[in-house]
Design an enzyme around this catalytic site. Structure first.
Site, PDB file in Angstrom:
ATOM      1  N   ASP A  23      84.682  34.091  39.028  1.00 54.16           N
ATOM      2  CA  ASP A  23      85.368  34.251  37.743  1.00 54.16           C
ATOM      3  C   ASP A  23      86.789  34.756  37.892  1.00 54.16           C
ATOM      4  O   ASP A  23      87.508  34.896  36.899  1.00 54.16           O
ATOM      5  CB  ASP A  23      84.595  35.255  36.874  1.00 54.16           C
ATOM      6  N   ASP A  61      80.141  40.419  40.410  1.00 53.30           N
ATOM      7  CA  ASP A  61      80.592  41.012  39.149  1.00 53.30           C
ATOM      8  C   ASP A  61      81.409  40.020  38.342  1.00 53.30           C
ATOM      9  O   ASP A  61      82.415  39.487  38.823  1.00 53.30           O
ATOM     10  CB  ASP A  61      81.460  42.252  39.417  1.00 53.30           C
ATOM     11  N   ASP A  87      80.412  34.821  43.693  1.00 55.05           N
ATOM     12  CA  ASP A  87      80.868  36.171  43.395  1.00 55.05           C
ATOM     13  C   ASP A  87      79.744  36.876  42.625  1.00 55.05           C
ATOM     14  O   ASP A  87      78.816  36.230  42.133  1.00 55.05           O
ATOM     15  CB  ASP A  87      82.153  36.087  42.562  1.00 55.05           C
TER      16      ASP A  87
END
Length: 230
Positions: A180, A15, A13
Site C-alpha cells: 500500500d 501494515d 506488505d
C-alpha cells in the site's frame, strides 16, 4: 504473453495491506509520549507516519509532540531512551484494536491453494510480525516472513525482495510485490520485480498510482483478477 503468467511467488506488505494496525500503533505511541510528559497525537497523524519502521514512527511522533525545536543529536538521544518503552507498549497493544482487511484471509488461501509461494515483507520488527500473523490465523499461509530487522536493510531497499529471489531460486519475472506504500513499489522497482499497489492503506497521503506500480487495486480481492483468472 500476459505479464502475470510468470508469477510464482508473492511478497505482501503487512501494515496497511493485510492488517489495519494503526489503532494499536497509536495506543502504543501515545502511551510512550505520555510517559515522556508530551501531548498525545491523533490516529490520523499516526496513519501518515507509518511505513518506515518503528523507530521512524517514534521519531516523527517526538518531533511533532515536542514544543521546542530539537537538533538531530538531541532527538536521537531521546529516541534511543524511549524506544524500549514504545516496544513494551506496542507488545501490550499488539492486537487489541487491529483488524484484518476485507477478503484478505480468503484470497491468501486461494493463492496458496493455486500454488503460489507467499511471503510477508514488512518494515515492522520481526518480534511483532509473527504473533500478529498468528493472532489473525495467517501464520500458516506464508513460507517466509521478513521483518524490518530481519536483514541489514528494509524497504524501500530491494534487499528483502532480492533475498526472496535467491531463497526461492526465482528470476525477477516470477516475483510480485503487493503493498500500500510507495516503499513497497520503490523496493519492487529496485529489485526489478512486478508490483501491485493498494489504495486503501497508508501512503503518507499520496496516491499510490503516482509510484507507478504495474497495477492498482482498490480492494484486496481485486488481486485475484490478475493471478487467479488466467
Amino acid at each position: 504473453m500476459n505479464q502475470w503468467t510468470n508469477i510464482q511467488a508473492i511478497a505482501f506488505d503487512l501494515d496497511g495491506t493485510l492488517i489495519d494496525s494503526v489503532p494499536d500503533l497509536t495506543a502504543a505511541t501515545n502511551a510512550t509520549l505520555v510517559e515522556c510528559h508530551l501531548p498525545s497525537v491523533s490516529e490520523a497523524l499516526v496513519r501518515s507516519w507509518v511505513g518506515n519502521g518503528a523507530q521512524v514512527l517514534m521519531q516523527r511522533a517526538l518531533s511533532h509532540a515536542s514544543s521546542t525545536a530539537q537538533d538531530s543529536a538531541e532527538l536521537q538521544t531521546q529516541l534511543t531512551q524511549i524506544m524500549p518503552r514504545f516496544m513494551h507498549h506496542y507488545g501490550e497493544h499488539l492486537q487489541q484494536h487491529s483488524r484484518l482487511y476485507s477478503d484478505v484471509l480468503i484470497v491468501l488461501q486461494q493463492l496458496k491453494q493455486a500454488g503460489y509461494k507467499l511471503a510477508v515483507v514488512t518494515n515492522k520488527p520481526y518480534r511483532f510480525t509473527v504473533p500478529l500473523l498468528s493472532a489473525f490465523g495467517l501464520d500458516g499461509l506464508f513460507s517466509e516472513v521478513l521483518g524490518g530487522d530481519s536483514l541489514a536493510k528494509m524497504k524501500p531497499d530491494p534487499m528483502p525482495l532480492q533475498h526472496l529471489l535467491q531463497q526461492w531460486q526465482l528470476n525477477t519475472t516470477q516475483l510480485l510485490m503487493v503493498g500500500d506504500s510507495k516503499n513497497d513499489i520503490l523496493a519492487a522497482k529496485a529489485a526489478n520485480v512486478m508490483s501491485i499497489g493498494l489504495t486503501y492503506g497508508y501512503n503518507y497521503g499520496e496516491d499510490i498510482g503516482l509510484s507507478e506500480p504495474n497495477a492498482v487495486c482498490e480492494n484486496f480481492a481485486d488481486i485475484a483478477q490478475y493471478l487467479l483468472s488466467q
